[in-house]
Design a protein around this motif. Structure first.
Motif, PDB file in Angstrom:
ATOM      1  N   ASN A 102       0.852  -1.174   0.000  1.00  0.00           N
ATOM      2  CA  ASN A 102       0.000   0.000   0.000  1.00  0.00           C
ATOM      3  C   ASN A 102       0.899   1.238   0.000  1.00  0.00           C
ATOM      4  OD1 ASN A 102      -1.387   2.260   1.481  1.00  0.00           O
ATOM      5  ND2 ASN A 102      -3.111   0.865   1.274  1.00  0.00           N
ATOM      6  N   SER A 103       0.658   2.171  -0.919  1.00  0.00           N
ATOM      7  CA  SER A 103       1.515   3.354  -1.037  1.00  0.00           C
ATOM      8  C   SER A 103       1.505   4.210   0.211  1.00  0.00           C
ATOM      9  CB  SER A 103       1.099   4.195  -2.252  1.00  0.00           C
ATOM     10  OG  SER A 103       1.431   3.503  -3.437  1.00  0.00           O
ATOM     11  N   LYS A 104       0.376   4.284   0.886  1.00  0.00           N
ATOM     12  CA  LYS A 104       0.302   5.063   2.124  1.00  0.00           C
ATOM     13  C   LYS A 104       1.212   4.423   3.179  1.00  0.00           C
ATOM     14  CE  LYS A 104      -2.991   6.974   5.431  1.00  0.00           C
ATOM     15  NZ  LYS A 104      -4.401   7.057   5.815  1.00  0.00           N
ATOM     16  N   SER A 105       1.207   3.096   3.249  1.00  0.00           N
ATOM     17  CA  SER A 105       2.070   2.367   4.176  1.00  0.00           C
ATOM     18  C   SER A 105       3.540   2.585   3.827  1.00  0.00           C
ATOM     19  CB  SER A 105       1.718   0.878   4.128  1.00  0.00           C
ATOM     20  OG  SER A 105       2.613   0.117   4.882  1.00  0.00           O
ATOM     21  N   TYR A 106       3.851   2.605   2.535  1.00  0.00           N
ATOM     22  CA  TYR A 106       5.217   2.842   2.067  1.00  0.00           C
ATOM     23  C   TYR A 106       5.693   4.240   2.490  1.00  0.00           C
ATOM     24  CZ  TYR A 106       8.968   3.808  -1.302  1.00  0.00           C
ATOM     25  OH  TYR A 106      10.152   4.173  -1.885  1.00  0.00           O
ATOM     26  N   ARG A 107       4.861   5.253   2.260  1.00  0.00           N
ATOM     27  CA  ARG A 107       5.234   6.632   2.640  1.00  0.00           C
ATOM     28  C   ARG A 107       5.381   6.766   4.148  1.00  0.00           C
ATOM     29  NH1 ARG A 107       1.485   7.592  -1.486  1.00  0.00           N
ATOM     30  NH2 ARG A 107      -0.162   8.093  -0.001  1.00  0.00           N
ATOM     31  N   LYS A 108       4.504   6.110   4.896  1.00  0.00           N
ATOM     32  CA  LYS A 108       4.575   6.142   6.355  1.00  0.00           C
ATOM     33  C   LYS A 108       5.874   5.485   6.843  1.00  0.00           C
ATOM     34  CE  LYS A 108       1.896   4.932  10.445  1.00  0.00           C
ATOM     35  NZ  LYS A 108       0.714   4.259  10.961  1.00  0.00           N
ATOM     36  N   ALA A 109       6.259   4.385   6.197  1.00  0.00           N
ATOM     37  CA  ALA A 109       7.511   3.708   6.565  1.00  0.00           C
ATOM     38  C   ALA A 109       8.707   4.619   6.306  1.00  0.00           C
ATOM     39  CB  ALA A 109       7.644   2.396   5.792  1.00  0.00           C
ATOM     40  N   LEU A 110       8.695   5.334   5.179  1.00  0.00           N
ATOM     41  CA  LEU A 110       9.794   6.256   4.876  1.00  0.00           C
ATOM     42  C   LEU A 110       9.862   7.390   5.888  1.00  0.00           C
ATOM     43  CD1 LEU A 110       9.613   6.514   0.975  1.00  0.00           C
ATOM     44  CD2 LEU A 110      11.269   5.239   2.364  1.00  0.00           C
ATOM     45  N   ALA A 111       8.697   7.903   6.298  1.00  0.00           N
ATOM     46  CA  ALA A 111       8.665   8.975   7.298  1.00  0.00           C
ATOM     47  C   ALA A 111       9.213   8.476   8.639  1.00  0.00           C
ATOM     48  CB  ALA A 111       7.244   9.513   7.463  1.00  0.00           C
ATOM     49  N   SER A 112       8.839   7.263   9.029  1.00  0.00           N
ATOM     50  CA  SER A 112       9.356   6.684  10.277  1.00  0.00           C
ATOM     51  C   SER A 112      10.855   6.452  10.179  1.00  0.00           C
ATOM     52  CB  SER A 112       8.657   5.357  10.589  1.00  0.00           C
ATOM     53  OG  SER A 112       7.297   5.565  10.842  1.00  0.00           O
ATOM     54  N   LEU A 113      11.313   6.027   9.029  1.00  0.00           N
ATOM     55  CA  LEU A 113      12.743   5.812   8.805  1.00  0.00           C
ATOM     56  C   LEU A 113      13.504   7.127   8.939  1.00  0.00           C
ATOM     57  CD1 LEU A 113      15.090   3.991   7.930  1.00  0.00           C
ATOM     58  CD2 LEU A 113      14.388   4.354   5.574  1.00  0.00           C
ATOM     59  N   ASP A 114      12.943   8.213   8.393  1.00  0.00           N
ATOM     60  CA  ASP A 114      13.569   9.528   8.511  1.00  0.00           C
ATOM     61  C   ASP A 114      13.636   9.963   9.975  1.00  0.00           C
ATOM     62  OD1 ASP A 114      13.935   9.705   5.785  1.00  0.00           O
ATOM     63  OD2 ASP A 114      12.139  10.934   5.452  1.00  0.00           O
ATOM     64  N   GLU A 115      12.576   9.680  10.715  1.00  0.00           N
ATOM     65  CA  GLU A 115      12.499  10.078  12.127  1.00  0.00           C
ATOM     66  C   GLU A 115      13.467   9.277  12.995  1.00  0.00           C
ATOM     67  OE1 GLU A 115       9.279   9.693  15.742  1.00  0.00           O
ATOM     68  OE2 GLU A 115       8.513  10.090  13.740  1.00  0.00           O
ATOM     69  N   LEU A 116      13.537   7.973  12.783  1.00  0.00           N
ATOM     70  CA  LEU A 116      14.333   7.096  13.641  1.00  0.00           C
ATOM     71  C   LEU A 116      15.777   6.930  13.175  1.00  0.00           C
ATOM     72  CD1 LEU A 116      11.621   4.346  14.110  1.00  0.00           C
ATOM     73  CD2 LEU A 116      12.335   6.021  15.818  1.00  0.00           C
ATOM     74  N   GLY A 117      16.036   7.158  11.900  1.00  0.00           N
ATOM     75  CA  GLY A 117      17.365   6.963  11.345  1.00  0.00           C
ATOM     76  C   GLY A 117      17.596   5.504  10.989  1.00  0.00           C
ATOM     77  N   ILE A 118      18.555   5.261  10.090  1.00  0.00           N
ATOM     78  CA  ILE A 118      18.765   3.891   9.619  1.00  0.00           C
ATOM     79  C   ILE A 118      19.309   2.971  10.701  1.00  0.00           C
ATOM     80  CG2 ILE A 118      19.008   4.491   7.180  1.00  0.00           C
ATOM     81  CD1 ILE A 118      22.015   4.263   7.508  1.00  0.00           C
ATOM     82  N   ASP A 119      19.963   3.530  11.703  1.00  0.00           N
ATOM     83  CA  ASP A 119      20.487   2.697  12.787  1.00  0.00           C
ATOM     84  C   ASP A 119      19.485   2.505  13.919  1.00  0.00           C
ATOM     85  OD1 ASP A 119      22.966   2.333  11.538  1.00  0.00           O
ATOM     86  OD2 ASP A 119      23.722   4.224  12.346  1.00  0.00           O
ATOM     87  N   GLY A 120      18.375   3.238  13.870  1.00  0.00           N
ATOM     88  CA  GLY A 120      17.419   3.203  14.969  1.00  0.00           C
ATOM     89  C   GLY A 120      16.177   2.366  14.720  1.00  0.00           C
ATOM     90  N   CYS A 121      16.151   1.620  13.603  1.00  0.00           N
ATOM     91  CA  CYS A 121      14.938   0.866  13.312  1.00  0.00           C
ATOM     92  C   CYS A 121      15.227  -0.339  12.420  1.00  0.00           C
ATOM     93  CB  CYS A 121      13.904   1.759  12.626  1.00  0.00           C
ATOM     94  SG  CYS A 121      14.413   2.369  11.013  1.00  0.00           S
ATOM     95  N   SER A 122      14.220  -1.190  12.319  1.00  0.00           N
ATOM     96  CA  SER A 122      14.219  -2.306  11.384  1.00  0.00           C
ATOM     97  C   SER A 122      12.966  -2.171  10.532  1.00  0.00           C
ATOM     98  CB  SER A 122      14.175  -3.649  12.124  1.00  0.00           C
ATOM     99  OG  SER A 122      15.324  -3.825  12.891  1.00  0.00           O
ATOM    100  N   ILE A 123      13.065  -2.540   9.275  1.00  0.00           N
ATOM    101  CA  ILE A 123      11.904  -2.503   8.387  1.00  0.00           C
ATOM    102  C   ILE A 123      11.460  -3.944   8.155  1.00  0.00           C
ATOM    103  CG2 ILE A 123      11.025  -1.861   6.124  1.00  0.00           C
ATOM    104  CD1 ILE A 123      13.104   0.378   6.100  1.00  0.00           C
ATOM    105  N   ILE A 124      10.202  -4.207   8.452  1.00  0.00           N
ATOM    106  CA  ILE A 124       9.649  -5.555   8.370  1.00  0.00           C
ATOM    107  C   ILE A 124       8.591  -5.598   7.272  1.00  0.00           C
ATOM    108  CG2 ILE A 124       8.517  -7.414   9.654  1.00  0.00           C
ATOM    109  CD1 ILE A 124      11.168  -6.503  10.930  1.00  0.00           C
ATOM    110  N   LEU A 125       8.720  -6.563   6.367  1.00  0.00           N
ATOM    111  CA  LEU A 125       7.710  -6.802   5.348  1.00  0.00           C
ATOM    112  C   LEU A 125       7.143  -8.188   5.609  1.00  0.00           C
ATOM    113  CD1 LEU A 125       7.714  -5.838   1.703  1.00  0.00           C
ATOM    114  CD2 LEU A 125       7.145  -8.177   2.255  1.00  0.00           C
ATOM    115  N   GLN A 126       5.837  -8.258   5.799  1.00  0.00           N
ATOM    116  CA  GLN A 126       5.169  -9.543   6.011  1.00  0.00           C
ATOM    117  C   GLN A 126       4.177  -9.758   4.883  1.00  0.00           C
ATOM    118  OE1 GLN A 126       3.676  -9.221  10.097  1.00  0.00           O
ATOM    119  NE2 GLN A 126       5.243 -10.694  10.664  1.00  0.00           N
ATOM    120  N   ALA A 127       4.118 -10.993   4.393  1.00  0.00           N
ATOM    121  CA  ALA A 127       3.249 -11.291   3.259  1.00  0.00           C
ATOM    122  C   ALA A 127       2.956 -12.781   3.202  1.00  0.00           C
ATOM    123  CB  ALA A 127       3.935 -10.845   1.964  1.00  0.00           C
ATOM    124  N   THR A 128       2.072 -13.129   2.281  1.00  0.00           N
ATOM    125  CA  THR A 128       1.842 -14.540   1.970  1.00  0.00           C
ATOM    126  C   THR A 128       2.402 -14.799   0.585  1.00  0.00           C
ATOM    127  OG1 THR A 128      -0.358 -14.060   1.089  1.00  0.00           O
ATOM    128  CG2 THR A 128      -0.234 -14.710   3.398  1.00  0.00           C
TER     129      THR A 128
END
Length: 110
Positions: free
Chosen positions: A52-78
């Motif tokens: 979902n594009s909204k989820s993608y943009r939200k993830a990028l915003a969180s990444l900007d806020e937390l920094g690349i060393d301050g978070c993990s990005i998780i993708l879950q799917a079937t």
């Protein structure tokens, strides 16, 4: 009952969880799109995920806020077909701050 051999079973889908390196997630224009294609490679394997594009943009915003060393990005799917991910969810999980133990040495003056 078989005396020898491997036990077997079938499944309708496989649940896939990918931990994406935050530094590797590229930024593409997702405005006005319902979904954004994210291609994830793990060694020689390639996974195509429509998120979902909204989820993608939200993830990028969180990444900007937390920094690349301050978070993990998780993708879950079937996955029903090798490499094609469906029902994808993208989330950013903050890393817990490392606890630094302070050892105080007290000198008894008596």
């Amino acid at each position: 009952m078989l005396v020898k051999g491997d036990a077997k079973g079938t499944a309708k889908t496989a649940k896939v969880t990918l931990v994406i390196d935050p530094a590797s997630l590229t930024r593409v224009s997702s405005e006005g799109k319902k979904q954004t294609k994210v291609i994830v490679t793990v060694g020689s394997m390639k996974f195509d995920a429509m998120v979902n594009s909204k989820s993608y943009r939200k993830a990028l915003a969180s990444l900007d806020e937390l920094g690349i060393d301050g978070c993990s990005i998780i993708l879950q799917a079937t996955m029903t077909t090798m490499g094609k991910l469906e029902s994808c969810g993208l989330a950013v999980q903050p890393k817990a701050p490392k606890v630094v133990e302070v050892v105080s040495s007290e000198v008894d003056g008596e």
